[in-house]
Design a protein around this motif. Structure first.
Motif, PDB file in Angstrom:
ATOM      1  N   LEU A 170       0.824  -1.208   0.000  1.00  0.00           N
ATOM      2  CA  LEU A 170       0.000   0.000   0.000  1.00  0.00           C
ATOM      3  C   LEU A 170       0.859   1.260   0.000  1.00  0.00           C
ATOM      4  O   LEU A 170       2.009   1.256   0.468  1.00  0.00           O
ATOM      5  N   HIS A 171       0.273   2.347  -0.506  1.00  0.00           N
ATOM      6  CA  HIS A 171       0.918   3.660  -0.415  1.00  0.00           C
ATOM      7  C   HIS A 171       1.075   4.004   1.065  1.00  0.00           C
ATOM      8  O   HIS A 171       0.190   3.710   1.879  1.00  0.00           O
ATOM      9  N   PRO A 172       2.177   4.619   1.451  1.00  0.00           N
ATOM     10  CA  PRO A 172       2.394   4.905   2.887  1.00  0.00           C
ATOM     11  C   PRO A 172       1.232   5.637   3.544  1.00  0.00           C
ATOM     12  O   PRO A 172       0.934   5.379   4.709  1.00  0.00           O
ATOM     13  N   GLU A 173       0.562   6.543   2.816  1.00  0.00           N
ATOM     14  CA  GLU A 173      -0.529   7.300   3.424  1.00  0.00           C
ATOM     15  C   GLU A 173      -1.786   6.464   3.612  1.00  0.00           C
ATOM     16  O   GLU A 173      -2.709   6.881   4.303  1.00  0.00           O
ATOM     17  N   ASP A 174      -1.856   5.277   2.980  1.00  0.00           N
ATOM     18  CA  ASP A 174      -3.045   4.436   3.075  1.00  0.00           C
ATOM     19  C   ASP A 174      -2.842   3.213   3.967  1.00  0.00           C
ATOM     20  O   ASP A 174      -3.749   2.409   4.143  1.00  0.00           O
ATOM     21  N   ARG A 175      -1.649   3.058   4.542  1.00  0.00           N
ATOM     22  CA  ARG A 175      -1.376   1.844   5.313  1.00  0.00           C
ATOM     23  C   ARG A 175      -2.121   1.791   6.636  1.00  0.00           C
ATOM     24  O   ARG A 175      -2.400   0.709   7.155  1.00  0.00           O
ATOM     25  N   ALA A 176      -2.459   2.959   7.184  1.00  0.00           N
ATOM     26  CA  ALA A 176      -3.089   2.976   8.510  1.00  0.00           C
ATOM     27  C   ALA A 176      -4.416   2.233   8.522  1.00  0.00           C
ATOM     28  O   ALA A 176      -4.844   1.740   9.559  1.00  0.00           O
ATOM     29  N   LEU A 177      -5.067   2.113   7.379  1.00  0.00           N
ATOM     30  CA  LEU A 177      -6.385   1.478   7.359  1.00  0.00           C
ATOM     31  C   LEU A 177      -6.317   0.005   7.734  1.00  0.00           C
ATOM     32  O   LEU A 177      -7.299  -0.580   8.185  1.00  0.00           O
ATOM     33  N   LEU A 178      -5.143  -0.655   7.577  1.00  0.00           N
ATOM     34  CA  LEU A 178      -5.018  -2.077   7.908  1.00  0.00           C
ATOM     35  C   LEU A 178      -4.512  -2.306   9.343  1.00  0.00           C
ATOM     36  O   LEU A 178      -4.411  -3.445   9.776  1.00  0.00           O
ATOM     37  N   ARG A 179      -4.214  -1.225  10.064  1.00  0.00           N
ATOM     38  CA  ARG A 179      -3.661  -1.369  11.422  1.00  0.00           C
ATOM     39  C   ARG A 179      -2.474  -2.340  11.394  1.00  0.00           C
ATOM     40  O   ARG A 179      -2.465  -3.397  12.032  1.00  0.00           O
ATOM     41  N   ALA A 180      -1.495  -1.958  10.598  1.00  0.00           N
ATOM     42  CA  ALA A 180      -0.396  -2.886  10.287  1.00  0.00           C
ATOM     43  C   ALA A 180       0.415  -3.296  11.514  1.00  0.00           C
ATOM     44  O   ALA A 180       1.142  -4.276  11.465  1.00  0.00           O
ATOM     45  N   GLY A 181       0.319  -2.599  12.611  1.00  0.00           N
ATOM     46  CA  GLY A 181       1.102  -2.974  13.780  1.00  0.00           C
ATOM     47  C   GLY A 181       0.563  -4.198  14.498  1.00  0.00           C
ATOM     48  O   GLY A 181       1.231  -4.769  15.358  1.00  0.00           O
ATOM     49  N   ARG A 182      -0.622  -4.631  14.199  1.00  0.00           N
ATOM     50  CA  ARG A 182      -1.210  -5.788  14.861  1.00  0.00           C
ATOM     51  C   ARG A 182      -0.743  -7.086  14.205  1.00  0.00           C
ATOM     52  O   ARG A 182      -0.425  -7.127  13.025  1.00  0.00           O
ATOM     53  N   ARG A 183      -0.770  -8.162  15.007  1.00  0.00           N
ATOM     54  CA  ARG A 183      -0.322  -9.457  14.465  1.00  0.00           C
ATOM     55  C   ARG A 183      -1.331  -9.983  13.453  1.00  0.00           C
ATOM     56  O   ARG A 183      -0.962 -10.607  12.459  1.00  0.00           O
ATOM     57  N   ARG A 184      -2.607  -9.768  13.709  1.00  0.00           N
ATOM     58  CA  ARG A 184      -3.640 -10.191  12.779  1.00  0.00           C
ATOM     59  C   ARG A 184      -4.408  -8.945  12.324  1.00  0.00           C
ATOM     60  O   ARG A 184      -4.687  -8.053  13.122  1.00  0.00           O
ATOM     61  N   ILE A 185      -4.753  -8.923  11.080  1.00  0.00           N
ATOM     62  CA  ILE A 185      -5.491  -7.782  10.507  1.00  0.00           C
ATOM     63  C   ILE A 185      -6.980  -8.081  10.577  1.00  0.00           C
ATOM     64  O   ILE A 185      -7.428  -9.194  10.253  1.00  0.00           O
ATOM     65  N   ALA A 186      -7.767  -7.102  11.009  1.00  0.00           N
ATOM     66  CA  ALA A 186      -9.217  -7.295  11.139  1.00  0.00           C
ATOM     67  C   ALA A 186      -9.866  -7.144   9.757  1.00  0.00           C
ATOM     68  O   ALA A 186     -10.478  -6.119   9.445  1.00  0.00           O
ATOM     69  N   TRP A 187      -9.713  -8.183   8.932  1.00  0.00           N
ATOM     70  CA  TRP A 187     -10.243  -8.115   7.567  1.00  0.00           C
ATOM     71  C   TRP A 187     -11.752  -7.906   7.574  1.00  0.00           C
ATOM     72  O   TRP A 187     -12.300  -7.219   6.704  1.00  0.00           O
ATOM     73  N   GLN A 188     -12.444  -8.518   8.527  1.00  0.00           N
ATOM     74  CA  GLN A 188     -13.902  -8.433   8.551  1.00  0.00           C
ATOM     75  C   GLN A 188     -14.401  -7.025   8.862  1.00  0.00           C
ATOM     76  O   GLN A 188     -15.560  -6.702   8.595  1.00  0.00           O
ATOM     77  N   GLU A 189     -13.541  -6.168   9.407  1.00  0.00           N
ATOM     78  CA  GLU A 189     -13.940  -4.800   9.714  1.00  0.00           C
ATOM     79  C   GLU A 189     -13.773  -3.863   8.521  1.00  0.00           C
ATOM     80  O   GLU A 189     -14.225  -2.724   8.557  1.00  0.00           O
ATOM     81  N   LEU A 190     -13.108  -4.325   7.482  1.00  0.00           N
ATOM     82  CA  LEU A 190     -12.918  -3.502   6.296  1.00  0.00           C
ATOM     83  C   LEU A 190     -14.184  -3.499   5.461  1.00  0.00           C
ATOM     84  O   LEU A 190     -15.039  -4.376   5.574  1.00  0.00           O
ATOM     85  N   GLY A 191     -14.305  -2.516   4.609  1.00  0.00           N
ATOM     86  CA  GLY A 191     -15.462  -2.455   3.722  1.00  0.00           C
ATOM     87  C   GLY A 191     -15.447  -3.608   2.726  1.00  0.00           C
ATOM     88  O   GLY A 191     -14.425  -4.261   2.483  1.00  0.00           O
TER      89      GLY A 191
END
Length: 814
Positions: free
Chosen positions: A300-321
């Motif tokens: 992802l573009h650096p400005e768009d990475r925050a949407l995935l909460r990249a610091g977490r071990r698992r990404i909350a895919w179900q919370e995405l649109g």
């Protein structure tokens, strides 16, 4: 393996038992075969349906891109009329129209498969997907989810047809010459409305297909699990068969994964990529090896990475649109816009995998950005346009109301810009406007903005700047413009500007008031001598008068649009001889509350703000229509006088309009007399002569109104072919008491007799005045002593009821 051998031995043992047991076993085996066969068929259908759904999703991206390309091209064509834009729009429209033809071919009885195949190819669908698209539509058009997509498809088609119709209308408009700004803006507004309606439909179409595909996947998993248990318990042979079917299905899925035209990524819940297909490699411009083992958020573009909460071990895919659109980085560090969806699938070992489908929508995003830019920016200067100015000004007013901030709005108008256009042409004027925009912008802060309102008018918002600071900033801009200079060829111009300033505070009623206040201050700066600054103060008497006039301008425009102008008439009577049906048409304005206003209330504002010609057009049209509907009245009519403003007399377009109206009307031109003021005629003698000759050639008379107020010398009358002189009422009203007025009226009457031109005295309001007018030899009189103005329709009814014989007309000079 031991379990497998045990089940095989038990199966063979059962088969060796007596005939009575064989029949139930054979029946059970047949049932199992039927169940297994049904499961296999369902699996194949689900796989095929999923492939078909993927094909339709890919087709929707082509459909969406083509629709946006058509809107963008038509938007440009509406503004500039370039045939290339129209051709590109028509090419783009062939994509959704091809899909439409395919759908209609499949809905025929019987279905025309060849025509459907041609339509899908025309819709830019991949040839290898066409058979799947046809199969899925024929078998699943009424199925849940897919039928919703088909319904949305049908609902979107009228807007596509509207785009085609708009293209034809624009082509016709440009074929007849450059359309007006109002027509262009209306075309562009329709395009934007269609685009806004279609975008949610495109998203809903794909979402419905994805939901259907996901439901089918869950159905497949449930059925496959049940069948597996039955087959595993009953027979190793059926289990082996089922396993083969599973392997075949996996092979089909693997082939679909790697051969798909859209990018597909398989990853762990933490975003680690474990498999990618060739399309994904092409989209990201990276080799497969460089993608495997990377984290998805790293793409992802650096400005768009925050949407995935990249610091977490698992990404909350179900919370995405359900459908995301973000910027990604290619291998060469360039940016692409990707539209993607993520689906989490639970594996047999209890772990999960995330499947992402992604497509490159950079071109569609660029088209959308271009449409948005064109809708908010001026094409000539690149500055924001009036629409965007109003939006930003509203934001500034909102901030003033919510935080107490104080901003300042500056209204800039170039002084004598028309001189550049008239002497050097519009190309020079365009260059000057671009130079001015660049010059002003260079003196603004990053927090301020500059926009073009239209013509040579600009607006500046000075953020967080009270009036004192705004005056200083405006003075610097004024000096910078004056010092800039402008050279065109061998001609040197020294442009200056007038600036009106108003403070944007929480007390401002709305943005319309702010723009009017700044415009008013700018106008007074120009009236005071140009090249100066005027600050709006509500206590300023000149500003109050200007605001009142501007409010009248708005009311005049609305009254013209709503046809709230009334025609009155006042008789003109001969002072000697038989009475005649002779009158002047007067105009009245009716407001929305029904109040009637006389010309003195609004005509001055109309003339000051260039609305007089619009009033004249409507008055002429209404008068000719009323007279044309009453031939008996016209037969009795001597002359009908119609006043025309100085703006109309000097306007060649109005002259052409009036000539056309006279030629089309069934009212004889010799029944009409057009009144022009003496000051208008003398102020633009050349245009006045052209107008007078054009009207007299058609048989109409010309009266010189307010005669005596313009010049002290009457020598110009020798060269001005007017038929009637109307003596200014300010000399007539008090002539009995004022010897100077009496002498002037007597003098004008003598001039009229010497030139063989009949005279009409206005404002005759008493019998004494009428008697004196007869003594000095004036031919006709008009005023309250003769007749009080009444609606023209009422005068027409009275004349027709009286059935007077046709009178002699005013003896106009030849």
């Amino acid at each position: 393996m031991r379990l497998l051998r045990y089940l095989t031995m038990q199966w063979r043992s059962v088969l060796r038992r007596g005939g009575e047991r064989r029949r139930p076993l054979a029946f059970g085996f047949a049932v199992l075969v039927l169940v297994a066969g049904s499961a296999a068929l369902l699996t194949a259908m689900v796989v095929q349906a999923n492939a078909g759904a993927t094909g339709y999703i890919i087709g929707e991206s082509h459909w969406s891109k083509a629709q946006q390309d058509a809107v963008a091209s038509l938007y440009r064509y509406a503004h500039k009329g370039h045939p290339a834009d129209l051709a590109r729009a028509r090419r783009a429209l062939r994509v959704p129209l091809g899909d439409r033809e395919a759908r209609l071919a499949l809905e025929r009885e019987p279905a025309d498969v060849d025509a459907a195949r041609r339509g899908f190819i025309e819709g830019h669908n991949a040839p290898e997907d066409v058979d799947r698209l046809i199969w899925m539509y024929r078998h699943f058009a009424g199925a849940p989810y897919f039928r919703d997509s088909v319904r949305i498809w049908r609902e979107a088609e009228p807007d596509i047809e509207r785009l085609g119709a708009l293209a034809g209308q624009m082509q016709a408009a440009w074929a007849n010459g450059s359309p007006s700004t109002v027509v262009i803006e209306e075309f562009q507004s329709q395009l934007l409305r269609i685009d806004r309606r279609l975008r949610p439909m495109e998203l809903a179409f794909s979402q419905s297909l994805r939901r259907g595909a996901q439901a089918m996947r869950w159905l497949l998993l449930g059925v496959a699990g049940s069948m597996f248990l039955i087959v595993a318990i009953c027979a190793v042979t059926l289990m082996n068969w089922a396993m083969r079917r599973v392997r075949e299905s996996e092979g089909v899925f693997g082939a679909a994964f790697h051969q798909a035209n859209v990018g597909m990524l398989k990853m762990r819940p933490d975003g680690l990529l474990v498999e990618v297909n060739d399309a994904a490699c092409r989209i990201f411009g990276r080799a497969r090896e460089s993608l495997l083992g990377r984290r998805f958020h790293g793409l992802l573009h650096p400005e768009d990475r925050a949407l995935l909460r990249a610091g977490r071990r698992r990404i909350a895919w179900q919370e995405l649109g359900s459908r995301m659109q973000n910027r990604f980085r290619r291998g060469d560090r360039s940016t692409l816009w990707g539209r993607w969806t993520a689906t989490t699938v639970r594996m047999g070992d209890g772990d999960a995998r995330v499947f992402v489908v992604i497509e490159d929508v950079s071109e569609a995003q660029a088209l959308a950005t271009e449409i948005e830019y064109q809708a908010s920016h001026d094409d000539l200067t690149g500055l924001i346009n009036r629409r965007e100015i109003e939006r930003r000004l509203q934001a500034a007013l909102d901030s003033a109301r919510s935080t107490g901030a104080r901003h300042s709005l500056c209204f800039i108008d170039l002084d004598q810009f028309k001189l550049v256009n008239d002497t050097c042409g519009h190309a020079a004027g365009d260059v000057l406007l671009r130079q001015l925009a660049s010059n002003i912008a260079s003196h603004l802060r990053s927090s301020d903005w500059l926009g073009r309102l239209g013509g040579d008018e600009f607006a500046i918002l000075l953020c967080d700047t009270p009036l004192a600071g705004a005056e200083r900033a405006a003075q610097k801009i004024n000096e910078a413009v004056a010092a800039g200079g402008f050279t065109w060829g061998e001609r040197l111009f020294c442009p200056t500007c007038s600036i009106g300033v108003v403070e944007v505070t929480a007390d401002a009623p709305d943005i319309g008031w702010l723009l009017r206040a700044a415009d008013t201050a700018c106008y007074l700066a120009k009236e005071a001598g140009r090249n100066r600054i005027r600050v709006y103060q509500e206590s300023d008497a000149a500003l109050i008068r200007r605001v009142d006039e501007m409010e009248w301008v708005g009311e005049i425009r609305r009254a013209i649009a709503d046809e709230r102008l009334l025609l009155y008439a006042q008789r003109i009577a001969p002072l000697n001889g038989d009475p005649t049906l002779h009158y002047e048409i007067l105009v009245r304005l009716v407001d929305v509350q029904g109040r009637i206003y006389q010309p003195g209330s609004f005509l001055a504002a109309a003339e000051r703000y260039d609305q007089a010609t619009a009033i004249d057009r409507l008055v002429v049209a209404m008068a000719l229509e009323q007279l044309g509907n009453h031939p008996r009245h016209v037969a009795q009519l001597g002359l009908c006088h119609i006043n025309l403003s100085a703006q109309s007399v000097a306007n060649p377009e109005f002259r052409s309009y009036l000539a056309t109206m006279l030629d089309r009307s069934n009212v004889p031109a010799d029944k009409l007399c057009f009144e022009i003021t003496e000051t208008a005629a003398i102020g633009n003698l050349t245009e006045a002569r052209i107008f007078i000759e054009a009207m007299r050639q058609r048989g109409a008379c010309i009266a010189l109104d307010d005669f005596g107020s313009g010049l002290s010398s009457f020598a110009y009358l020798k060269d001005l072919s007017v038929d009637i002189l109307k003596i200014d009422g300010m000399f007539v009203r008090d002539m009995v008491e004022d010897r100077v007025d009496d002498a002037l009226v007597n003098s004008i009457s003598s001039v009229g007799r010497a030139l063989s031109k009949p005279t009409i005295a206005e404002w005759a309001e008493s019998e004494e005045v009428l008697a004196r007018l007869r003594e000095v030899g004036v031919d006709y009189a008009q005023g309250y002593a003769i007749h009080r103005p009444c609606p023209l329709a009422e005068l027409i009814r009275e004349s027709e009821a009286a059935a007077l014989p046709p009178p002699a007309t005013v003896a106009a000079a030849g």
